[in-house]
Design a protein around this motif. Structure first.
Motif, PDB file in Angstrom:
ATOM      1  N   ASN A   8       0.878  -1.172   0.000  1.00  0.00           N
ATOM      2  CA  ASN A   8       0.000   0.000   0.000  1.00  0.00           C
ATOM      3  C   ASN A   8       0.912   1.218   0.000  1.00  0.00           C
ATOM      4  O   ASN A   8       1.565   1.495   1.013  1.00  0.00           O
ATOM      5  N   PRO A   9       0.989   1.954  -1.121  1.00  0.00           N
ATOM      6  CA  PRO A   9       1.902   3.089  -1.208  1.00  0.00           C
ATOM      7  C   PRO A   9       1.611   4.196  -0.196  1.00  0.00           C
ATOM      8  O   PRO A   9       2.483   5.010   0.090  1.00  0.00           O
ATOM      9  N   ALA A  10       0.415   4.230   0.387  1.00  0.00           N
ATOM     10  CA  ALA A  10       0.082   5.255   1.369  1.00  0.00           C
ATOM     11  C   ALA A  10       0.582   4.902   2.772  1.00  0.00           C
ATOM     12  O   ALA A  10       0.507   5.728   3.675  1.00  0.00           O
ATOM     13  N   CYS A  11       1.104   3.696   2.937  1.00  0.00           N
ATOM     14  CA  CYS A  11       1.540   3.219   4.255  1.00  0.00           C
ATOM     15  C   CYS A  11       3.049   3.359   4.405  1.00  0.00           C
ATOM     16  O   CYS A  11       3.816   2.828   3.600  1.00  0.00           O
ATOM     17  N   GLY A  12       3.476   4.048   5.454  1.00  0.00           N
ATOM     18  CA  GLY A  12       4.903   4.244   5.698  1.00  0.00           C
ATOM     19  C   GLY A  12       5.655   2.952   5.915  1.00  0.00           C
ATOM     20  O   GLY A  12       6.753   2.761   5.386  1.00  0.00           O
ATOM     21  N   THR A  13       5.092   2.030   6.674  1.00  0.00           N
ATOM     22  CA  THR A  13       5.755   0.751   6.918  1.00  0.00           C
ATOM     23  C   THR A  13       5.882  -0.037   5.623  1.00  0.00           C
ATOM     24  O   THR A  13       6.913  -0.660   5.361  1.00  0.00           O
ATOM     25  N   SER A  14       4.871   0.011   4.798  1.00  0.00           N
ATOM     26  CA  SER A  14       4.913  -0.674   3.511  1.00  0.00           C
ATOM     27  C   SER A  14       5.986  -0.049   2.608  1.00  0.00           C
ATOM     28  O   SER A  14       6.758  -0.767   1.959  1.00  0.00           O
ATOM     29  N   ARG A  15       6.069   1.265   2.594  1.00  0.00           N
ATOM     30  CA  ARG A  15       7.102   1.934   1.781  1.00  0.00           C
ATOM     31  C   ARG A  15       8.502   1.585   2.280  1.00  0.00           C
ATOM     32  O   ARG A  15       9.416   1.355   1.486  1.00  0.00           O
ATOM     33  N   LYS A  16       8.694   1.535   3.603  1.00  0.00           N
ATOM     34  CA  LYS A  16      10.008   1.192   4.160  1.00  0.00           C
ATOM     35  C   LYS A  16      10.373  -0.256   3.846  1.00  0.00           C
ATOM     36  O   LYS A  16      11.534  -0.559   3.544  1.00  0.00           O
ATOM     37  N   THR A  17       9.399  -1.156   3.906  1.00  0.00           N
ATOM     38  CA  THR A  17       9.647  -2.556   3.563  1.00  0.00           C
ATOM     39  C   THR A  17      10.000  -2.679   2.089  1.00  0.00           C
ATOM     40  O   THR A  17      10.947  -3.394   1.726  1.00  0.00           O
ATOM     41  N   LEU A  18       9.285  -1.984   1.244  1.00  0.00           N
ATOM     42  CA  LEU A  18       9.578  -1.985  -0.184  1.00  0.00           C
ATOM     43  C   LEU A  18      10.997  -1.479  -0.434  1.00  0.00           C
ATOM     44  O   LEU A  18      11.734  -2.054  -1.244  1.00  0.00           O
ATOM     45  N   THR A  30       8.282  -8.402  -7.229  1.00  0.00           N
ATOM     46  CA  THR A  30       6.944  -8.170  -7.767  1.00  0.00           C
ATOM     47  C   THR A  30       6.188  -7.357  -6.725  1.00  0.00           C
ATOM     48  O   THR A  30       6.146  -7.740  -5.553  1.00  0.00           O
ATOM     49  N   VAL A  31       5.613  -6.252  -7.150  1.00  0.00           N
ATOM     50  CA  VAL A  31       4.854  -5.382  -6.256  1.00  0.00           C
ATOM     51  C   VAL A  31       3.380  -5.487  -6.636  1.00  0.00           C
ATOM     52  O   VAL A  31       3.010  -5.221  -7.774  1.00  0.00           O
ATOM     53  N   VAL A  32       2.562  -5.886  -5.675  1.00  0.00           N
ATOM     54  CA  VAL A  32       1.116  -5.976  -5.879  1.00  0.00           C
ATOM     55  C   VAL A  32       0.460  -4.905  -5.023  1.00  0.00           C
ATOM     56  O   VAL A  32       0.532  -4.960  -3.796  1.00  0.00           O
ATOM     57  N   GLU A  33      -0.131  -3.923  -5.671  1.00  0.00           N
ATOM     58  CA  GLU A  33      -0.892  -2.917  -4.930  1.00  0.00           C
ATOM     59  C   GLU A  33      -2.269  -3.523  -4.662  1.00  0.00           C
ATOM     60  O   GLU A  33      -3.161  -3.473  -5.488  1.00  0.00           O
ATOM     61  N   TYR A  34      -2.395  -4.117  -3.484  1.00  0.00           N
ATOM     62  CA  TYR A  34      -3.553  -4.952  -3.190  1.00  0.00           C
ATOM     63  C   TYR A  34      -4.866  -4.178  -3.080  1.00  0.00           C
ATOM     64  O   TYR A  34      -5.935  -4.764  -3.189  1.00  0.00           O
ATOM     65  N   LEU A  35      -4.803  -2.865  -2.893  1.00  0.00           N
ATOM     66  CA  LEU A  35      -6.050  -2.100  -2.888  1.00  0.00           C
ATOM     67  C   LEU A  35      -6.611  -1.972  -4.303  1.00  0.00           C
ATOM     68  O   LEU A  35      -7.815  -1.866  -4.489  1.00  0.00           O
ATOM     69  N   LYS A  36      -5.719  -2.023  -5.308  1.00  0.00           N
ATOM     70  CA  LYS A  36      -6.134  -1.995  -6.715  1.00  0.00           C
ATOM     71  C   LYS A  36      -6.376  -3.401  -7.252  1.00  0.00           C
ATOM     72  O   LYS A  36      -7.173  -3.586  -8.167  1.00  0.00           O
ATOM     73  N   ASN A  37      -5.642  -4.375  -6.721  1.00  0.00           N
ATOM     74  CA  ASN A  37      -5.731  -5.772  -7.147  1.00  0.00           C
ATOM     75  C   ASN A  37      -5.973  -6.624  -5.902  1.00  0.00           C
ATOM     76  O   ASN A  37      -5.032  -7.195  -5.346  1.00  0.00           O
ATOM     77  N   PRO A  38      -7.229  -6.703  -5.466  1.00  0.00           N
ATOM     78  CA  PRO A  38      -7.532  -7.354  -4.186  1.00  0.00           C
ATOM     79  C   PRO A  38      -7.121  -8.827  -4.139  1.00  0.00           C
ATOM     80  O   PRO A  38      -7.007  -9.503  -5.156  1.00  0.00           O
ATOM     81  N   TYR A  39      -6.923  -9.282  -2.930  1.00  0.00           N
ATOM     82  CA  TYR A  39      -6.603 -10.676  -2.666  1.00  0.00           C
ATOM     83  C   TYR A  39      -7.793 -11.567  -2.985  1.00  0.00           C
ATOM     84  O   TYR A  39      -8.938 -11.193  -2.736  1.00  0.00           O
TER      85      TYR A  39
END
Length: 114
Positions: A8-18, A30-39
Motif C-alpha cells: 500500500n503506497p500510502a503506508c509508511g511501513t509498507s514503503r520502508k519494507t519496499l 513483484t509489487v502488488v498494490e492490493y487495494l487496486k488488485n484485491p486478494y
C-alpha cells in the motif's frame, strides 16, 4: 531470489519494507498494490498459513471499520471473506519469498526471509 510484496503506497511501513527489498541485491521483486488488485480468499488462506498467522492476527483494525463491524469476533472464514471483499482489512505489508512469508510490521521482519 524472487519476492512479492502486497503493498500500500500510502503506508509508511509498507514503503520502508519496499525500500529494503529494492535495496537488497539479487531480489527479483513483484509489487502488488492490493487495494487496486484485491486478494482472493484462497490467496489469503495460503499466505496466512505460510506466515503462521490467523486471519484475526492479520486483521487491520486501525483506520478501518472492522471493529465496529464485529470482524474481530467473527469466524476465520468470515474474516477472510471480508478481507477479500475489502482488502483494507488486511494488515500490511505482507511479503513472500522462497524462504517464507511475513507480515512485516515492523519492516525489519522482512530480513528474516531474505
Amino acid at each position: 531470489m524472487k519476492a512479492t510484496i502486497w503493498h500500500n503506497p500510502a503506508c509508511g511501513t509498507s514503503r520502508k519494507t519496499l525500500a529494503i527489498l529494492q535495496e537488497t541485491s539479487g531480489v527479483e521483486l513483484t509489487v502488488v498494490e492490493y487495494l487496486k488488485n484485491p486478494y482472493a480468499a484462497d490467496t489469503l488462506r495460503q499466505l496466512f498459513a505460510a506466515a503462521g498467522l490467523t486471519a484475526r492476527e492479520a486483521l487491520r483494525l486501525r483506520g478501518t471499520d472492522a471493529q465496529e463491524r464485529g470482524l474481530y469476533a467473527a469466524s476465520e472464514n468470515a474474516i477472510i471473506a471480508a478481507m477479500a471483499a475489502n482488502p483494507a482489512y488486511v494488515e500490511r505489508p505482507i511479503v513472500k519469498t522462497e524462504k517464507g512469508v511475513r507480515l512485516c510490521r515492523p519492516q525489519d521482519l522482512v530480513r528474516e526471509i531474505l
